[in-house]
Design a protein around this motif. Structure first.
Motif, mmCIF file in Angstrom:
data_model
loop_
_atom_site.group_PDB
_atom_site.id
_atom_site.type_symbol
_atom_site.label_atom_id
_atom_site.label_comp_id
_atom_site.label_asym_id
_atom_site.label_seq_id
_atom_site.Cartn_x
_atom_site.Cartn_y
_atom_site.Cartn_z
ATOM 1 N N TYR A 1 -26.216 3.725 14.280
ATOM 2 C CA TYR A 1 -25.023 2.881 14.886
ATOM 3 C C TYR A 1 -23.818 3.620 15.367
ATOM 4 O O TYR A 1 -23.228 3.334 16.410
ATOM 5 N N ALA A 2 -23.558 4.713 14.668
ATOM 6 C CA ALA A 2 -22.478 5.609 14.848
ATOM 7 C C ALA A 2 -22.809 6.535 16.360
ATOM 8 O O ALA A 2 -21.993 6.577 17.179
ATOM 9 N N ILE A 3 -24.139 6.810 16.473
ATOM 10 C CA ILE A 3 -24.530 7.565 17.525
ATOM 11 C C ILE A 3 -24.427 6.658 18.854
ATOM 12 O O ILE A 3 -23.863 6.908 19.932
ATOM 13 N N LEU A 4 -24.966 5.406 18.433
ATOM 14 C CA LEU A 4 -24.814 4.440 19.704
ATOM 15 C C LEU A 4 -23.228 4.044 20.213
ATOM 16 O O LEU A 4 -22.800 4.095 21.417
ATOM 17 N N MET A 5 -22.338 4.076 19.269
ATOM 18 C CA MET A 5 -20.862 3.790 19.619
ATOM 19 C C MET A 5 -20.279 4.842 20.208
ATOM 20 O O MET A 5 -19.645 4.915 21.051
ATOM 21 N N ILE A 6 -20.752 6.211 19.887
ATOM 22 C CA ILE A 6 -20.232 7.330 20.642
ATOM 23 C C ILE A 6 -20.792 7.396 21.890
ATOM 24 O O ILE A 6 -20.036 7.722 22.994
ATOM 25 N N VAL A 7 -21.918 7.210 22.153
ATOM 26 C CA VAL A 7 -22.686 7.043 23.444
ATOM 27 C C VAL A 7 -21.960 6.055 24.275
ATOM 28 O O VAL A 7 -21.360 6.260 25.483
ATOM 29 N N ILE A 8 -21.856 5.074 23.778
ATOM 30 C CA ILE A 8 -21.013 3.675 24.733
ATOM 31 C C ILE A 8 -19.702 4.196 24.862
ATOM 32 O O ILE A 8 -19.041 3.986 26.031
ATOM 33 N N GLY A 9 -18.824 4.547 23.977
ATOM 34 C CA GLY A 9 -17.581 5.115 24.271
ATOM 35 C C GLY A 9 -17.215 6.347 25.373
ATOM 36 O O GLY A 9 -16.703 6.289 26.181
ATOM 37 N N LEU A 10 -18.158 7.395 25.231
ATOM 38 C CA LEU A 10 -18.008 8.390 26.190
ATOM 39 C C LEU A 10 -18.589 7.942 27.545
ATOM 40 O O LEU A 10 -17.848 8.621 28.354
ATOM 41 N N THR A 11 -19.661 7.189 27.478
ATOM 42 C CA THR A 11 -20.072 6.755 28.938
ATOM 43 C C THR A 11 -19.053 5.729 29.564
ATOM 44 O O THR A 11 -19.095 5.873 30.862
ATOM 45 N N TYR A 12 -18.701 4.988 28.722
ATOM 46 C CA TYR A 12 -17.422 4.073 29.465
ATOM 47 C C TYR A 12 -16.484 4.919 30.163
ATOM 48 O O TYR A 12 -15.959 4.530 31.356
ATOM 49 N N PHE A 13 -15.874 5.823 29.349
ATOM 50 C CA PHE A 13 -14.874 6.824 30.049
ATOM 51 C C PHE A 13 -15.478 7.701 31.175
ATOM 52 O O PHE A 13 -14.585 7.799 32.160
ATOM 53 N N ILE A 14 -16.588 8.019 31.096
ATOM 54 C CA ILE A 14 -17.175 9.135 32.104
ATOM 55 C C ILE A 14 -17.198 8.131 33.128
ATOM 56 O O ILE A 14 -16.947 8.447 34.516
ATOM 57 N N GLN A 15 -17.827 7.005 33.368
ATOM 58 C CA GLN A 15 -17.740 5.946 34.493
ATOM 59 C C GLN A 15 -16.521 5.664 35.171
ATOM 60 O O GLN A 15 -16.430 5.763 36.106
ATOM 61 N N LYS A 16 -15.497 5.550 34.206
ATOM 62 C CA LYS A 16 -14.192 5.257 34.872
ATOM 63 C C LYS A 16 -13.775 6.488 35.750
ATOM 64 O O LYS A 16 -12.884 6.432 36.479
ATOM 65 N N LEU A 17 -14.282 7.718 35.474
ATOM 66 C CA LEU A 17 -13.757 8.945 36.260
ATOM 67 C C LEU A 17 -14.767 9.209 37.355
ATOM 68 O O LEU A 17 -14.361 9.648 38.417
ATOM 69 N N ILE A 18 -16.044 8.775 37.312
ATOM 70 C CA ILE A 18 -17.340 8.789 38.168
ATOM 71 C C ILE A 18 -16.941 7.770 39.332
ATOM 72 O O ILE A 18 -17.155 8.112 40.585
ATOM 73 N N TYR A 19 -16.752 6.537 39.173
ATOM 74 C CA TYR A 19 -16.719 5.499 40.182
ATOM 75 C C TYR A 19 -15.736 5.543 41.383
ATOM 76 O O TYR A 19 -16.082 5.359 42.174
ATOM 77 N N PRO A 20 -14.358 5.996 40.917
ATOM 78 C CA PRO A 20 -13.475 6.137 42.068
ATOM 79 C C PRO A 20 -13.744 7.049 42.954
ATOM 80 O O PRO A 20 -13.494 6.798 44.369
ATOM 81 N N PRO A 21 -14.257 8.244 42.814
ATOM 82 C CA PRO A 21 -14.773 9.352 43.767
ATOM 83 C C PRO A 21 -15.713 8.874 44.714
ATOM 84 O O PRO A 21 -15.812 9.281 45.978
ATOM 85 N N ILE A 22 -16.674 7.708 44.207
ATOM 86 C CA ILE A 22 -17.887 7.432 45.035
ATOM 87 C C ILE A 22 -17.382 5.940 45.636
ATOM 88 O O ILE A 22 -18.189 5.102 46.024
ATOM 89 N N LYS A 23 -16.188 5.570 45.659
ATOM 90 C CA LYS A 23 -15.510 4.563 46.402
ATOM 91 C C LYS A 23 -15.950 3.267 45.678
ATOM 92 O O LYS A 23 -16.268 2.099 46.643
ATOM 93 N N ILE A 24 -16.147 3.068 44.638
ATOM 94 C CA ILE A 24 -16.484 2.066 43.817
ATOM 95 C C ILE A 24 -15.210 1.559 42.973
ATOM 96 O O ILE A 24 -14.686 2.137 42.298
#
Length: 137
Positions: free
Chosen positions: A84-107
């Protein structure tokens, strides 16, 4: 017992109708239709939302696959870690990565609601677990 007063509100008598009144059809009272406040979308808006939905799903799937490969290379079988620690790390990191990825691709991430974030994180976790499981075999 007391007698009821003829004007008592509890005593109801049937309405008396004449022969002519009984033959006439009853007029229907028209009620104004309730206006719905749902905004009609144009075909262009529908296409844009469809395209954005596909892009969100593809980005989430790719992030899940990358997370699965990274976890396999770092942790192998993951027996010495708490899952469950690994899942929480994955969820947290991918959440912030998506916040960085979506604006340049106009979402627009400002339009994301809880349901949208839950959907993309669910896709990430699914792809992450499937990828890690396939690499373990």
């Amino acid at each position: 017992m007391s007698k009821q007063n003829p004007k008592s509100k509890y005593r109801k008598e049937p309405a008396k109708t004449t022969g002519r009144a009984a033959e006439k059809p009853v007029a229907k009272v028209e009620t104004p239709e309730k206006k719905s406040f749902i905004k009609e979308r144009t075909p262009e808006e529908k296409r844009k939302e469809h395209r954005d939905g596909i892009i969100k799903t593809v980005v989430a799937a790719v992030l899940g696959i990358i997370a699965g490969v990274i976890c396999f290379s770092l942790y192998g079988t993951g027996e010495d870690r708490q899952w469950y620690a690994i899942l929480m790390i994955v969820i947290g990191l991918t959440y912030f990565i998506q916040k960085l990825i979506y604006p340049p691709i106009k979402i627009d991430i400002k339009e994301f609601k809880f349901k949208d974030w839950f959907y993309v994180e669910f896709v990430i976790i699914d792809f992450f677990l499937v990828t890690w499981t396939l690499l373990l075999n």
